[in-house]
Design a protein around this motif. Structure first.
Motif, PDB file in Angstrom:
ATOM      1  N   TRP A 150       0.838  -1.204   0.000  1.00 24.86           N
ATOM      2  CA  TRP A 150       0.000   0.000   0.000  1.00 24.86           C
ATOM      3  C   TRP A 150       0.877   1.261   0.000  1.00 24.86           C
ATOM      4  CZ3 TRP A 150      -0.899   3.828   3.836  1.00 24.86           C
ATOM      5  CH2 TRP A 150      -2.062   4.591   3.655  1.00 24.86           C
ATOM      6  N   SER A 203      -7.533   5.158  -1.249  1.00 31.41           N
ATOM      7  CA  SER A 203      -6.085   4.969  -1.110  1.00 31.41           C
ATOM      8  C   SER A 203      -5.650   3.591  -1.578  1.00 31.41           C
ATOM      9  CB  SER A 203      -5.665   5.176   0.337  1.00 31.41           C
ATOM     10  OG  SER A 203      -6.121   4.102   1.130  1.00 31.41           O
ATOM     11  N   ILE A 227       9.702   7.577   2.362  1.00 36.74           N
ATOM     12  CA  ILE A 227       9.600   6.427   3.272  1.00 36.74           C
ATOM     13  C   ILE A 227      10.011   5.157   2.532  1.00 36.74           C
ATOM     14  CG2 ILE A 227       8.092   5.115   4.813  1.00 36.74           C
ATOM     15  CD1 ILE A 227       6.252   7.536   4.920  1.00 36.74           C
ATOM     16  N   LEU A 257       5.465   6.885  10.288  1.00 34.58           N
ATOM     17  CA  LEU A 257       4.866   7.733   9.256  1.00 34.58           C
ATOM     18  C   LEU A 257       3.878   6.926   8.421  1.00 34.58           C
ATOM     19  CD1 LEU A 257       7.980   9.812   8.104  1.00 34.58           C
ATOM     20  CD2 LEU A 257       6.185  10.453   9.716  1.00 34.58           C
ATOM     21  N   LEU A 258       4.220   5.670   8.148  1.00 36.02           N
ATOM     22  CA  LEU A 258       3.304   4.796   7.412  1.00 36.02           C
ATOM     23  C   LEU A 258       1.995   4.613   8.187  1.00 36.02           C
ATOM     24  CD1 LEU A 258       2.677   2.787   5.138  1.00 36.02           C
ATOM     25  CD2 LEU A 258       3.915   1.050   6.417  1.00 36.02           C
ATOM     26  N   GLN A 278       0.762   6.634  10.448  1.00 37.45           N
ATOM     27  CA  GLN A 278       0.009   7.891  10.423  1.00 37.45           C
ATOM     28  C   GLN A 278      -0.903   7.917   9.207  1.00 37.45           C
ATOM     29  OE1 GLN A 278       2.649  11.241  10.384  1.00 37.45           O
ATOM     30  NE2 GLN A 278       3.065  11.154  12.579  1.00 37.45           N
ATOM     31  N   LYS A 279      -0.371   7.463   8.074  1.00 37.53           N
ATOM     32  CA  LYS A 279      -1.138   7.484   6.825  1.00 37.53           C
ATOM     33  C   LYS A 279      -2.225   6.416   6.841  1.00 37.53           C
ATOM     34  CE  LYS A 279       1.044  10.840   4.931  1.00 37.53           C
ATOM     35  NZ  LYS A 279       0.350  12.122   4.841  1.00 37.53           N
ATOM     36  N   ILE A 280      -1.901   5.245   7.370  1.00 33.36           N
ATOM     37  CA  ILE A 280      -2.892   4.160   7.390  1.00 33.36           C
ATOM     38  C   ILE A 280      -4.091   4.541   8.253  1.00 33.36           C
ATOM     39  CG2 ILE A 280      -3.308   1.802   8.202  1.00 33.36           C
ATOM     40  CD1 ILE A 280      -0.511   1.054   7.324  1.00 33.36           C
ATOM     41  N   PRO A 329      -6.838  14.988   5.280  1.00 35.56           N
ATOM     42  CA  PRO A 329      -7.994  15.421   4.492  1.00 35.56           C
ATOM     43  C   PRO A 329      -8.775  14.265   3.868  1.00 35.56           C
ATOM     44  CG  PRO A 329      -5.988  15.765   3.244  1.00 35.56           C
ATOM     45  CD  PRO A 329      -5.566  15.320   4.618  1.00 35.56           C
ATOM     46  N   THR A 330      -8.126  13.130   3.657  1.00 37.73           N
ATOM     47  CA  THR A 330      -8.874  11.978   3.154  1.00 37.73           C
ATOM     48  C   THR A 330      -8.680  10.830   4.123  1.00 37.73           C
ATOM     49  OG1 THR A 330      -6.948  11.270   1.915  1.00 37.73           O
ATOM     50  CG2 THR A 330      -8.555  12.610   0.729  1.00 37.73           C
ATOM     51  N   ASP A 331      -9.584   9.846   4.022  1.00 34.64           N
ATOM     52  CA  ASP A 331      -9.465   8.700   4.914  1.00 34.64           C
ATOM     53  C   ASP A 331      -8.281   7.818   4.531  1.00 34.64           C
ATOM     54  OD1 ASP A 331     -11.439   9.157   6.728  1.00 34.64           O
ATOM     55  OD2 ASP A 331     -12.990   8.135   5.569  1.00 34.64           O
ATOM     56  N   GLY A 332      -7.607   7.283   5.548  1.00 29.96           N
ATOM     57  CA  GLY A 332      -6.566   6.294   5.309  1.00 29.96           C
ATOM     58  C   GLY A 332      -7.192   4.923   5.147  1.00 29.96           C
ATOM     59  N   LEU A 333      -6.331   3.937   5.044  1.00 32.40           N
ATOM     60  CA  LEU A 333      -6.757   2.570   4.776  1.00 32.40           C
ATOM     61  C   LEU A 333      -7.777   2.045   5.787  1.00 32.40           C
ATOM     62  CD1 LEU A 333      -6.112   0.397   2.741  1.00 32.40           C
ATOM     63  CD2 LEU A 333      -4.221  -0.334   4.191  1.00 32.40           C
ATOM     64  N   GLU A 347     -11.189   3.756   5.500  1.00 29.91           N
ATOM     65  CA  GLU A 347     -11.864   3.312   4.272  1.00 29.91           C
ATOM     66  C   GLU A 347     -12.523   1.964   4.498  1.00 29.91           C
ATOM     67  OE1 GLU A 347      -9.179   5.450   0.775  1.00 29.91           O
ATOM     68  OE2 GLU A 347      -8.636   3.473   1.522  1.00 29.91           O
ATOM     69  N   ASN A 353     -16.503   1.269   4.450  1.00 28.78           N
ATOM     70  CA  ASN A 353     -17.033   0.290   3.510  1.00 28.78           C
ATOM     71  C   ASN A 353     -17.861  -0.803   4.181  1.00 28.78           C
ATOM     72  OD1 ASN A 353     -16.206   1.485   1.192  1.00 28.78           O
ATOM     73  ND2 ASN A 353     -14.296   0.325   1.022  1.00 28.78           N
TER      74      ASN A 353
END
Lengths: 279, 293
Positions: free
Chosen positions: A30, A47, A250, B121-122, B124-126, B131-135, B138, B142
């Protein structure tokens, strides 16, 4: 019937394995697909979707804005001298404390061992004060020395354990030819410890390369940033506007470790496990 | 023969470098830090003798107790997950996958060697929500659940920290305990199988008791690391929101480097060191009792 029931019985195990592989590998996959997306792609699509356009420029932007060439060089400048000193000093001390005989060696070994427990926070303030007063806070020298010292307890202890397995007669015999115990260390001790040294070096490499606490304090200036500090700063400054380049940066740091892992994985796994058991 | 091994020149030559570096960079600073606990100030602003003020402040500072409470919650929970899930993983490797487990073992171990900052950092994104949903959000959306502002509240941020640190260390504990299970002789397991023990009974009466030493070793290693947690929290949440995910290590860092109070910082560091000491001694004593009984 037995093959069918056996097959059915294996289903929970297979599901567990599939789940394990999924949760380990998917976040990394991902991360990779997101490193190739443009900003509008991030805002408009889920994403988990593949990139609309494969934006390889993210890697160029990430490399430049994250200052990666400097931070990677800094990390190398710190890690390898520290590793060399650590292995040399640690192996010599392990040999002196385990093979040679003198009064108080048990106490000294215990003194080294106690260092494993001490948190970095307990030594960092005097070290910063001292470096500041000596005037070396503008260089990477303090980090090299600190990583050497903080790695010594585990290294000395592991090397002493490895030397314990070698009969002392081997070292004694060499002195019949007139060699001193110092010569015996370099000509017999070090070569015999090749595998042990590799193990110790692997354990310490990851400790030093991935350290954040000391790096934050001693490599806070931009020109001194190690890769971890640099990446964190990059995320703080640009991470909320440059999604793709951040993911790319990263990926680059993870990719370097991945290459190392592809080559040395079994040694790394064995080494880190040995470091824990011996520690 | 003893005189050869008592080679004085060799002892001095080989031991001095390590002992010197270790003494100057670890032992002296520990003592120096102890001294600092009686002062107030920083190297830039100068120091002032403060007597026991720092200790009095330590006991009345609610932020210390919150940080300590966070450290304890984190250490207990993560250590528990690491050892229990690591044990499960080791059982899977040893009894289900057996010789074909190399590939899974190698893959699951990989996060262990990744830099903490990159993993943080990964994550944080997940777990992102704006501004958008991470994994994760989502996935929640869903399946019909709402999205959660994971890092926006203390309790959910704590959950993310624990998930992340378990994710990146579980492969390590799997291997560690697996290596302990390998040491159990096959004959013992085979003969108890012939005696009719299988599944849970085999585990309960043979495998578990014989793997206790490695479980203790993992436990010690794990708690020694989790009590000192710093990198992952610093990079993932920075201690926030507010101070809600601030462990002692991070509180000490902030006190010294953001508020330039080295004296009080050293006092917090001393508390941390004492906790490490007590926990280690406690575990050693209780493990010894278990072995002798």
């Amino acid at each position: 019937m037995s093959t069918i029931t056996r097959g059915l019985r294996r289903i929970p195990a297979l599901l567990t394995i599939a789940f394990l592989i999924l949760i380990t590998a998917y976040p990394l996959f991902w991360m990779f697909i997101n490193s190739l997306k443009s900003n509008s792609d991030f805002l408009n699509n889920p994403s988990y979707a593949l990139p609309e356009v494969w934006t390889w420029e993210n890697y160029v932007t990430g490399w430049e804005t994250a200052n990666l060439s400097t931070t990677i060089v800094n990390s190398i400048i710190v890690t390898f001298p520290a590793l060399i000193l650590l292995v040399l000093f640690g192996t010599a001390a392990g040999y002196a404390l385990e093979v040679l005989v003198f009064k108080g060696r048990g106490t000294i070994l215990l003194l080294f061992l106690a260092g494993i427990m001490i948190p970095g926070q307990m030594i960092v303030l005097p070290l910063f004060t001292a470096s500041f007063n000596i005037g070396i806070t503008g260089s990477l020298l303090p980090l090299i020395l600190i990583y050497t010292a903080t790695g010594l307890p585990l290294t000395v202890f592991m090397m002493a354990t490895y030397f314990r397995a070698i009969p002392r007669e081997i070292f004694e015999a060499s002195t019949i030819d007139g060699a001193s115990m110092t010569r015996a260390f370099f000509s017999i001790g070090m070569p015999m410890m090749r595998n042990a040294i590799l193990t110790v070096a692997i354990v310490q490499f990851f400790q030093i390369w991935n350290d954040l606490l000391f790096a934050l304090i001693f490599a806070g200036q931009r020109k001194l940033n190690t890769i971890q500090v640099g990446l964190l700063n990059f995320s703080g400054e640009y991470g909320s506007i440059n999604y793709g380049p951040l993911f790319a940066a990263i990926c680059i740091t993870v990719g370097g470790i991945l290459v190392l892992y592809l080559v040395l994985n079994q040694q790394i796994i064995k080494g880190l496990a040995a470091g824990a058991v011996k520690g | 023969m003893k005189s050869v091994l008592g080679d004085r020149k060799a002892i001095v030559l080989l031991l001095t470098p390590a002992l010197l570096v270790y003494t100057l960079i670890m032992l002296v600073p520990v003592l120096w830090s102890l001294g600092l606990t009686f002062f107030e100030g920083s190297p830039l602003g100068g120091f002032e003798f403060a007597g026991f003020d720092n200790f009095i402040r330590l006991f009345s500072d609610s932020a210390v107790w919150e940080a300590l409470w966070f450290t304890i919650r984190y250490a207990i929970l993560v250590t528990l997950f690491q050892v229990v899930l690591g044990y499960g993983l080791a059982l899977l490797y040893n009894f289900v996958l057996r010789k074909s487990s190399v590939l899974v073992r190698t893959l699951v171990f990989f996060p262990v060697v990744l830099p903490t900052v990159a993993v943080s950092l990964l994550y944080q994104k997940i777990f992102q929500s704006a501004p958008t949903d991470g994994l994760v959000n989502e996935l929640l959306v869903n399946v019909g659940l709402g999205s959660v502002d994971w890092l926006g509240a203390g309790t959910t941020a704590f959950v993310v920290i624990v998930i992340m640190d378990v994710w990146r260390s579980i492969g390590f504990y799997g291997i560690l305990i697996f290596s302990g299970l390998l040491d159990i002789p096959d004959e013992i397991i085979e003969s108890s199988r012939l005696d009719g023990a299988s599944g849970f009974r085999l585990f309960r009466h043979i495998v578990l008791p014989m793997s206790l030493p490695i479980v203790f070793a993992s436990f010690i290693f794990s708690i020694n690391g989790t009590i000192k947690v710093f990198d992952s929290v610093f990079a993932l949440t920075g201690g926030g929101p507010g101070d809600s995910t601030t462990p002692l290590t991070l509180y000490m860092y902030r006190t010294a480097f953001q508020y330039s109070d080295y004296g009080y910082g050293s006092t917090i560091a001393l508390l941390l060191t004492m906790i490490c000491l007590v926990v280690t001694l406690f575990i050693f004593r209780s493990s010894r009792r278990d072995i002798t009984s």
